[in-house]
Write a protein that holds these residues in place. Structure first.
Motif, short mmCIF file in Angstrom:
data_model
loop_
_atom_site.label_atom_id
_atom_site.label_comp_id
_atom_site.label_asym_id
_atom_site.label_seq_id
_atom_site.Cartn_x
_atom_site.Cartn_y
_atom_site.Cartn_z
N PRO A 40 0.58 -1.41 -0.33
CA PRO A 40 -0.01 0.38 0.27
C PRO A 40 0.99 1.12 -0.20
CG PRO A 40 -1.06 -1.32 1.61
CD PRO A 40 0.24 -2.10 0.59
N ALA A 41 2.38 1.25 0.67
CA ALA A 41 2.97 2.71 0.65
C ALA A 41 3.28 2.93 -0.30
CB ALA A 41 3.80 2.17 1.76
N LEU A 42 3.38 1.93 -1.69
CA LEU A 42 3.93 2.36 -2.85
C LEU A 42 2.74 2.38 -3.95
CD1 LEU A 42 6.81 -0.26 -3.24
CD2 LEU A 42 7.10 1.57 -2.07
N ILE A 43 1.60 2.70 -3.19
CA ILE A 43 0.52 3.33 -4.76
C ILE A 43 0.62 4.32 -5.29
CG2 ILE A 43 -2.00 3.26 -5.01
CD1 ILE A 43 -2.31 1.31 -2.51
N ASP A 44 1.12 5.17 -4.85
CA ASP A 44 1.42 6.65 -5.48
C ASP A 44 2.73 6.53 -6.24
OD1 ASP A 44 -1.14 7.43 -4.43
OD2 ASP A 44 0.12 8.39 -2.55
N LEU A 45 3.83 5.64 -5.78
CA LEU A 45 4.86 5.25 -6.97
C LEU A 45 4.68 5.12 -7.99
CD1 LEU A 45 8.27 4.82 -5.56
CD2 LEU A 45 7.26 3.67 -7.40
N ALA A 46 4.01 3.88 -8.10
CA ALA A 46 4.09 2.82 -8.87
C ALA A 46 3.06 3.60 -10.21
CB ALA A 46 2.89 1.86 -8.31
N ALA A 47 1.00 4.18 -9.03
CA ALA A 47 0.20 5.31 -9.85
C ALA A 47 0.50 5.43 -10.50
CB ALA A 47 -0.50 4.91 -9.57
N ALA A 48 1.60 6.94 -10.56
CA ALA A 48 2.70 8.01 -10.91
C ALA A 48 3.58 7.26 -12.75
CB ALA A 48 4.09 8.13 -10.45
N ARG A 49 3.87 6.27 -12.24
CA ARG A 49 4.54 5.41 -13.77
C ARG A 49 4.04 4.34 -14.02
NH1 ARG A 49 8.43 7.62 -11.09
NH2 ARG A 49 10.45 7.98 -12.84
#
Length: 304
Positions: A92-101
């Motif tokens: 869950p902590a990586l959702i924003d990072l992954a969604a951005a790419r």
């Protein structure tokens, strides 16, 4: 004597034994052959030497910095060129990072999925380029995807109709819209942000008494949250919108993608953080929401 196998080929990259094992089970269950299962740090080098593959499955639980950024960018580019599909599972902590790419529909983004959700995503992505040779059996999952697509289409058509009723096409709505005259000449104020937040709280109150599955409606929860945020002029990250949807993150991510594809949501790059994007209502969706909330106010209806 060579043993030729026409099974689809899968590459797996992960940062935990458990994640790699789960990805391997999903791939083999879908009838695929795992060509390699390697750590994240080795992913780019392996992709560079791999002649071809049908699917890449990634499972990450921690931020690997530039190595992860480059891998996600590579997978998105490969999907855009039609080389192969990918399934990316993140904490869950990586959702924003992954969604951005991840922007391409050929890359499925999951967040701590259930085994069945991961298996469905792998089967769905394997079926994309090889639908003739490989009949992936996932009738229940495909039915859910079809239902999701139909529901998003219905929402889009409804909001478009309401938008046309509010004001002519081509006129852009401002963050704080003016009141709309009622049929009897009285003035009706569109719902403000506090009123919409109260609606959201009332929806969560239902969950306390009936559970969160009976009334699950992630599309409406996200539309309400983004409508209030638009009025407040507050940016909404993908992870925050997942929380607002009141459903598991993987389900929310599917809805966000579908609603974006339907032209109701749009992605906005964070000017201060290249590893994050915000989600906003499109102008047409905002007009539709305004039309609905105003019509409900005219009827004296409590919106929940």
């Amino acid at each position: 004597m060579a043993d030729w196998d026409d099974s689809p080929t899968v590459l797996i990259f992960g940062d935990s034994d458990a994640g790699i094992a789960a990805a391997t089970r999903s791939a083999t269950h879908a009838g695929a052959r795992v060509a390699a299962a390697l750590p994240i740090a080795a992913a780019i080098d392996r992709l560079n030497i791999q002649v071809s593959t049908d699917l890449v499955v990634v499972d990450v639980t921690a931020d690997h910095g530039d190595a992860l950024d480059r891998l996600l960018d590579r997978l998105d580019a490969e999907a855009e060129m039609g080389h192969h599909a990918s399934v990316v599972t993140v904490a869950p902590a990586l959702i924003d990072l992954a969604a951005a790419r991840i922007k391409q529909p050929g890359v499925a983004l999951l967040a701590t999925p259930q085994p069945a959700e991961r298996a469905l995503a792998v089967a769905e992505m394997l079926a994309r380029p090889r639908t003739v040779l490989h009949d992936v059996k996932s009738d229940g999952g495909q039915a859910r995807l079809q239902k999701l697509s139909e529901e998003v289409g219905r929402i889009a058509r409804t909001l478009a109709r309401l938008s046309d009723e509010v004001q002519p096409t081509g006129v852009r709505e401002r963050a704080s819209p003016p009141p709309i005259p009622a049929e009897d000449g009285a003035t009706i104020e569109p719902a403000d942000a506090p009123a919409i937040r109260a609606m959201i709280r009332a929806r969560r109150l239902r969950d306390q008494f009936f559970g969160n599955e009976l009334f699950a409606d992630p599309a409406w929860d996200m539309l309400l949250d983004l409508t209030a945020s638009r009025i407040e002029q507050r940016p909404v990250a993908v992870s925050s919108l997942c929380i607002a949807s009141a459903v598991p993150a993987t389900t929310a991510l599917r809805w966000i993608r579908q609603l974006t594809d339907a032209g109701l949501f749009k992605r906005i790059a964070d000017p201060l953080d290249g590893r994050r994007v915000f989600i906003e209502l499109t102008d047409r969706a905002a007009q539709g929401m305004r039309g609905y909330l105003t019509a409900a106010a005219r009827l004296g209806t409590v919106v929940v």
